[in-house]
Scaffold this active site. Structure first.
Site, PDB file in Angstrom:
ATOM      1  N   GLU A   1       9.590  -3.785   2.598  1.00 38.45           N
ATOM      2  CA  GLU A   1       8.196  -4.241   2.623  1.00 38.45           C
ATOM      3  C   GLU A   1       7.245  -3.311   1.871  1.00 38.45           C
ATOM      4  O   GLU A   1       6.116  -3.701   1.576  1.00 38.45           O
ATOM      5  CB  GLU A   1       7.725  -4.403   4.073  1.00 38.45           C
ATOM      6  CG  GLU A   1       7.585  -3.119   4.833  1.00 38.45           C
ATOM      7  CD  GLU A   1       6.253  -3.048   5.585  1.00 38.45           C
ATOM      8  OE1 GLU A   1       5.581  -4.075   5.717  1.00 38.45           O
ATOM      9  OE2 GLU A   1       5.908  -1.944   6.023  1.00 38.45           O
TER      10      GLU A   1
ATOM     11  N   HIS B   1       3.414  -5.421   5.890  1.00 36.19           N
ATOM     12  CA  HIS B   1       2.919  -5.587   4.525  1.00 36.19           C
ATOM     13  C   HIS B   1       3.628  -6.723   3.784  1.00 36.19           C
ATOM     14  O   HIS B   1       3.574  -6.784   2.548  1.00 36.19           O
ATOM     15  CB  HIS B   1       3.081  -4.282   3.737  1.00 36.19           C
ATOM     16  CG  HIS B   1       2.187  -3.170   4.210  1.00 36.19           C
ATOM     17  ND1 HIS B   1       0.807  -3.274   4.209  1.00 36.19           N
ATOM     18  CD2 HIS B   1       2.475  -1.940   4.709  1.00 36.19           C
ATOM     19  CE1 HIS B   1       0.289  -2.151   4.688  1.00 36.19           C
ATOM     20  NE2 HIS B   1       1.277  -1.333   5.001  1.00 36.19           N
TER      21      HIS B   1
END
Length: 257
Positions: A39, A68
């Protein structure tokens, strides 16, 4: 069977560490299946399609995400075709992505589920303790959960909550490898945080001077650190469908491979 889980890959330095060391780790540990949390792989936040394809090329068979996941809006264009990507199961329901996937390896069905913690995290996410029940009895031989959260106590309690139905709960998100790896009650492998694969001389991947400026109360952007790299991971060993060992890996300029 041996499964490698690589902790939060951050920025180009993290990707370089995967490129430099993954093949060697697979050979030395006789790895059968590779998972990575990605991520933070694109400039520290999110995942661009070209970097998703980079991990596919490197031989990463499953990729987990976190808070994220959608920071790079490009992901909306390719997420439906990204058949190795797993997004958090307790993210807002309106967001796309597959939250739990099954992969076939050596005749075994490996289920991988991504979970976001609740303590000190985005309050829009559903409770992991309430929502995980829907995933515990789905088809699998081995079930591995990436628990992406801040609080170590929450991760420990969650692992005990699911220990009878999953084979591993591996913490991510804090970017600091912990030394509490264990197999809970002989059933479920656990570590509070696998650690970060990214800039070694940094504050969890960010430039130290910029973080000090923020800590002193001044506005400063988070800047990805420029330094030598680090790779953090764990190796899980299974006999039939039972996990029998969890081993930490840390590679950096102070810990040679």
């Amino acid at each position: 069977m041996k499964i490698l889980f690589i902790g939060d890959v951050m920025s180009s330095i993290g990707r370089d560490m995967v490129e430099d060391y993954l093949y060697r780790i697979k050979q030395q540990y006789q790895i059968d299946f590779v998972i990575a949390n990605v991520e933070n792989a694109s400039h520290g936040k999110g995942l661009l399609k070209k970097h998703y394809e980079f991990f596919v090329f490197q031989g990463v068979q499953a990729m987990t995400m976190g808070n994220h996941t959608f920071d790079k809006k490009e992901i909306f264009d390719y997420i439906d075709e990204a058949n190795r990507l797993i997004v958090p199961m307790n993210q807002p329901r309106a967001l796309p992505g597959t939250k739990s996937r099954v992969f076939d390896c050596l005749g075994k069905k490996i289920r991988i589920t991504s979970v976001l913690g609740s303590a000190f995290m985005d309050t829009r996410n559903g409770s992991p303790f309430e929502m995980i029940d829907d995933y515990l009895d789905l088809e699998h031989d081995i079930h591995i959960i990436d628990y992406h959260g801040e609080a170590t106590s929450e991760k420990v309690v969650f692992a005990h909550y699911v220990k009878d139905k999953v084979q591993a709960v591996l913490g991510t998100h804090t970017h600091v490898q912990t030394a509490d790896e264990k197999i809970i009650d002989g059933k479920c492998a656990f570590i509070s945080d696998v650690g970060m694969t990214g800039p070694y001389r940094s504050a969890i991947g960010c430039d130290i001077d910029s973080v000090i400026t923020r800590m002193k109360g001044f506005h400063a952007p988070f800047i990805i650190a420029e330094s030598s790299g680090q790779l953090c991971a764990v190796v899980l060993t299974f006999e039939d469908n039972k996990v029998v060992d969890i081993e930490r890996i840390m590679i950096n300029e102070d810990h040679s491979f």
